[in-house]
Design a protein around this motif. Structure first.
Motif, short mmCIF file in Angstrom:
data_model
loop_
_atom_site.label_atom_id
_atom_site.label_comp_id
_atom_site.label_asym_id
_atom_site.label_seq_id
_atom_site.Cartn_x
_atom_site.Cartn_y
_atom_site.Cartn_z
N VAL A 1 0.83 -1.20 0.00
CA VAL A 1 0.00 0.00 0.00
C VAL A 1 0.86 1.25 0.00
O VAL A 1 0.60 2.23 -0.71
CB VAL A 1 -0.96 -0.02 1.21
CG1 VAL A 1 -1.68 1.32 1.35
CG2 VAL A 1 -1.97 -1.13 1.05
N ARG A 2 1.91 1.23 0.81
CA ARG A 2 2.82 2.38 0.86
C ARG A 2 3.50 2.59 -0.49
O ARG A 2 3.74 3.73 -0.91
CB ARG A 2 3.89 2.15 1.93
CG ARG A 2 3.37 2.25 3.35
CD ARG A 2 4.45 1.88 4.33
NE ARG A 2 5.64 2.72 4.13
CZ ARG A 2 6.82 2.46 4.70
NH1 ARG A 2 6.96 1.40 5.46
NH2 ARG A 2 7.83 3.27 4.48
N GLY B 1 1.40 4.58 -2.84
CA GLY B 1 1.09 5.94 -2.40
C GLY B 1 -0.38 6.13 -2.07
O GLY B 1 -0.85 7.27 -1.92
N GLN B 2 -1.13 5.06 -1.96
CA GLN B 2 -2.56 5.14 -1.69
C GLN B 2 -2.80 5.52 -0.23
O GLN B 2 -2.17 4.96 0.67
CB GLN B 2 -3.22 3.80 -2.01
CG GLN B 2 -4.73 3.77 -1.84
CD GLN B 2 -5.31 2.40 -2.12
OE1 GLN B 2 -4.57 1.43 -2.26
NE2 GLN B 2 -6.62 2.31 -2.23
N PRO B 3 -3.71 6.44 0.04
CA PRO B 3 -4.05 6.73 1.45
C PRO B 3 -4.60 5.47 2.13
O PRO B 3 -5.27 4.64 1.50
CB PRO B 3 -5.10 7.83 1.34
CG PRO B 3 -4.91 8.43 -0.01
CD PRO B 3 -4.45 7.30 -0.89
N HIS C 1 -3.98 5.05 12.95
CA HIS C 1 -2.84 5.73 12.32
C HIS C 1 -3.16 5.85 10.84
O HIS C 1 -3.24 4.85 10.13
CB HIS C 1 -1.55 4.95 12.53
CG HIS C 1 -1.28 4.63 13.96
ND1 HIS C 1 -0.75 5.54 14.84
CD2 HIS C 1 -1.54 3.50 14.68
CE1 HIS C 1 -0.64 5.00 16.03
NE2 HIS C 1 -1.12 3.76 15.96
N GLY C 2 -3.37 7.10 10.40
CA GLY C 2 -3.74 7.32 9.01
C GLY C 2 -2.61 7.94 8.21
O GLY C 2 -1.85 8.76 8.73
N CYS C 3 -2.53 7.58 6.94
CA CYS C 3 -1.51 8.11 6.03
C CYS C 3 -2.19 8.54 4.73
O CYS C 3 -2.98 7.77 4.17
CB CYS C 3 -0.45 7.08 5.73
SG CYS C 3 0.51 6.58 7.18
N PRO D 1 5.16 10.84 4.46
CA PRO D 1 5.96 9.69 4.92
C PRO D 1 5.17 8.84 5.91
O PRO D 1 4.68 9.33 6.93
CB PRO D 1 7.17 10.36 5.56
CG PRO D 1 7.30 11.66 4.84
CD PRO D 1 5.91 12.10 4.53
N CYS D 2 5.05 7.55 5.60
CA CYS D 2 4.21 6.65 6.40
C CYS D 2 5.01 6.03 7.54
O CYS D 2 6.11 5.53 7.34
CB CYS D 2 3.66 5.55 5.48
SG CYS D 2 2.60 4.37 6.34
N GLU D 3 4.42 6.08 8.73
CA GLU D 3 5.04 5.49 9.91
C GLU D 3 4.21 4.33 10.46
O GLU D 3 4.35 3.95 11.62
CB GLU D 3 5.23 6.54 11.01
CG GLU D 3 6.19 7.66 10.61
CD GLU D 3 6.42 8.64 11.74
OE1 GLU D 3 5.71 8.52 12.77
OE2 GLU D 3 7.30 9.51 11.61
N CYS D 4 3.36 3.77 9.63
CA CYS D 4 2.50 2.68 10.10
C CYS D 4 3.32 1.46 10.53
O CYS D 4 2.93 0.75 11.46
CB CYS D 4 1.51 2.30 9.01
SG CYS D 4 0.23 3.55 8.73
N SER D 5 4.43 1.19 9.82
CA SER D 5 5.24 0.03 10.19
C SER D 5 5.78 0.16 11.60
O SER D 5 5.83 -0.82 12.36
CB SER D 5 6.39 -0.14 9.19
OG SER D 5 5.90 -0.43 7.90
N ARG D 6 6.17 1.40 11.96
CA ARG D 6 6.69 1.60 13.32
C ARG D 6 5.59 1.39 14.35
O ARG D 6 5.80 0.76 15.39
CB ARG D 6 7.25 3.01 13.44
CG ARG D 6 7.83 3.32 14.82
CD ARG D 6 8.50 4.67 14.83
NE ARG D 6 7.56 5.75 14.53
CZ ARG D 6 6.76 6.31 15.45
NH1 ARG D 6 6.77 5.87 16.70
NH2 ARG D 6 5.94 7.28 15.11
#
Length: 484
Positions: free
Chosen positions: A370-371, A374-376, A460-462, A466-471
């Motif tokens: 998904v990251r 670039g999809q929200p 946690h939304g992106c 820069p996506c921090e969902c993995s963290r």
């Protein structure tokens, strides 16, 4: 209460390691570790010892005159020392042969083995050779001391007999010409016979010296041991684990080579070995259970204990001291195996509680995909507040929460995953954070109707930044407790 239980488990692990080492129940593992970790020595050009065997092709007994002829040939060939591990007898029919053998035994290079009759709980008695031979030769005991499993791993440097004579061993008498039997304060000394890097001395037929098959080039400068190699007269005895059975004279030859090369590790006192085993095994388990034994702490502590045990063992071997590490290694290996089986069983149980949910690896792969586009997207981290699924109530709450998340993953791109210990994740591609908050509120409301523990969660939304969902996914993997 938990600290007492942890202390009891650590004490039990240490006591088991000490018991396994003290009783020799882990002796095969000790043998393998000694072979693996013994200090390597420089390669020797040739074996310092040679065994001359009297076997079935030229059976014992030999006339004493013929045995004297063998000794004369060995001296002429330049043998450095000669040991006879033979049951000598005088012959009334051949007094000249007896006299010739007695004269040959007067040579300071010749040593004669003395058998010891061992009785449980009593001091041994020496079975002396005829007096004319005993008075002429240097004497040393030829006793072998098998361990509980019947393997010969130790050599007795001295044995105190019932008559008060302190008998040195035959190899020791052979290499120390001035060492004769006598009194002494120390009743018993022993050391381990190692096998690391050393081939056994060659075994050749004794009759080959007399008929010319063996020349001076094979005997010059060597230490010679003459003994029986006939299965009808003497059985072979197994040595350390991984070695072939040998005749008694061949075991004496191994001890002789170890003595010449200084590889004679002496065992630490039994009490010291028990304390070391208790500290190494028990200490590792205690450290690993200090935080409840969860996550990586217990296996890390067990591996650290293994490294410390092997390091100490190698260090002691380098200083010619012996500590039996097998019990500690076996106990810590059992701890590692138990932890792995427990973790596997826990994973399987969680999979049974949350059927149809993805694994952590699949969730991480989907999040990465998904990251990359670039999809929200939105990531929901949901879990039981108590973070404990070991009780029946916790298991029921986890199953209910897993079912709710699975029902919310309606679209093809939605993924619900089980993170373990009552923690879950829900990935919603194309969903803004505000909509994900409403979904989280719905899950909380539905779950709160029939669950014993409240539900905690975070969103946690992106949206292209820069996506921090993995963290956040990694932080939510521990338990539900840290979820906001």
């Amino acid at each position: 209460m938990r600290s007492l239980r942890r202390g009891a488990l650590a004490l039990a692990a240490g006591a088991l390691a000490a018991l396994l080492g003290g009783l020799g129940l882990a002796a095969p593992l000790d043998d393998l570790l000694q072979r693996w970790l013994s200090p390597t020595s420089a390669p020797q050009p040739s074996a310092p010892g040679v065994v001359l065997a009297i076997g079935p092709d030229d059976p014992w007994p030999w006339p004493n005159g013929r045995l004297a002829q063998l000794l004369d040939r060995l001296r002429d060939a330049g043998a450095r020392g000669i040991a006879l591990d033979l049951p000598l007898q005088a012959s009334a029919d051949d007094p000249a042969g007896d006299a010739r053998l007695a004269r040959s035994l007067l040579d300071n290079r010749v040593a004669l083995g003395v058998a010891l009759d061992m009785a449980p709980g009593k001091a041994p008695r020496a079975r002396m050779p005829p007096v004319e031979f005993a008075d002429a030769a240097r004497l040393g005991h030829a006793h072998l001391a098998p361990d509980r499993d019947g393997r010969v791993r130790q050599h007795l440097s001295y044995v105190l007999a019932a008559d008060g004579v302190r008998w040195p061993s035959l190899p020791q008498v052979l290499v120390q010409p001035g060492n004769r039997a006598g009194g002494g304060a120390r009743a018993l000394e022993r050391w381990r016979i190692g096998l690391a890097g050393d081939l056994p001395p060659p075994t050749l037929p004794a009759s080959g010296v007399l008929d010319g098959r063996l020349g001076a080039s094979q005997l010059h400068g060597r230490w010679i041991l003459v003994g029986l190699a006939d299965p009808r007269l003497q059985p072979r005895l197994p040595g350390p684990f991984g070695s072939a059975p040998l005749y008694p004279v061949e075991h004496q030859a191994r001890a002789l080579v170890a003595l010449l090369r200084g590889a004679t590790p002496r065992p630490l006192p039994a009490a010291a070995q028990a304390v070391l085993a208790l500290l190494l095994a028990g200490g590792a388990v205690l450290v690993g259970l200090s935080a409840g034994g969860r996550d990586w702490r217990l296996p890390a502590a067990a591996i650290g204990g293994l490294v410390a045990t092997l390091g100490l063992f190698a260090w002691l071997l380098g200083r010619q001291l012996w500590f039996a590490p097998g019990g500690v290694v076996l106990v810590l290996a059992i701890v590692l195996l138990a932890w792995w089986l427990t973790a596997l069983w826990k994973l399987l149980r969680e999979r049974q509680q949350a059927p149809g949910l993805a694994s952590r690896a699949r969730m991480e792969a989907a999040l990465h995909a998904v990251r990359a586009t670039g999809q929200p997207h939105a990531l929901l981290l949901v879990g039981i507040a108590a973070g404990d699924t070991r009780s029946e109530a916790g298991q029921a709450d986890a199953c209910r929460l897993a079912r709710l998340l699975r029902e919310r993953a309606r679209r093809p791109g939605d993924i619900a995953a089980c993170l373990g210990d009552g923690a879950f994740a829900l990935l919603l591609p194309g969903t803004p954070a505000s909509a994900a908050e409403h979904i989280l509120d719905e899950i909380r409301q539905l779950a709160g109707r029939g669950m014993a523990s409240p539900v905690r969660g975070s969103v946690h939304g992106c949206d292209g930044d820069p996506c921090e969902c993995s963290r956040h996914l990694g932080a939510g993997a521990t338990a539900a407790a840290p979820l906001a």
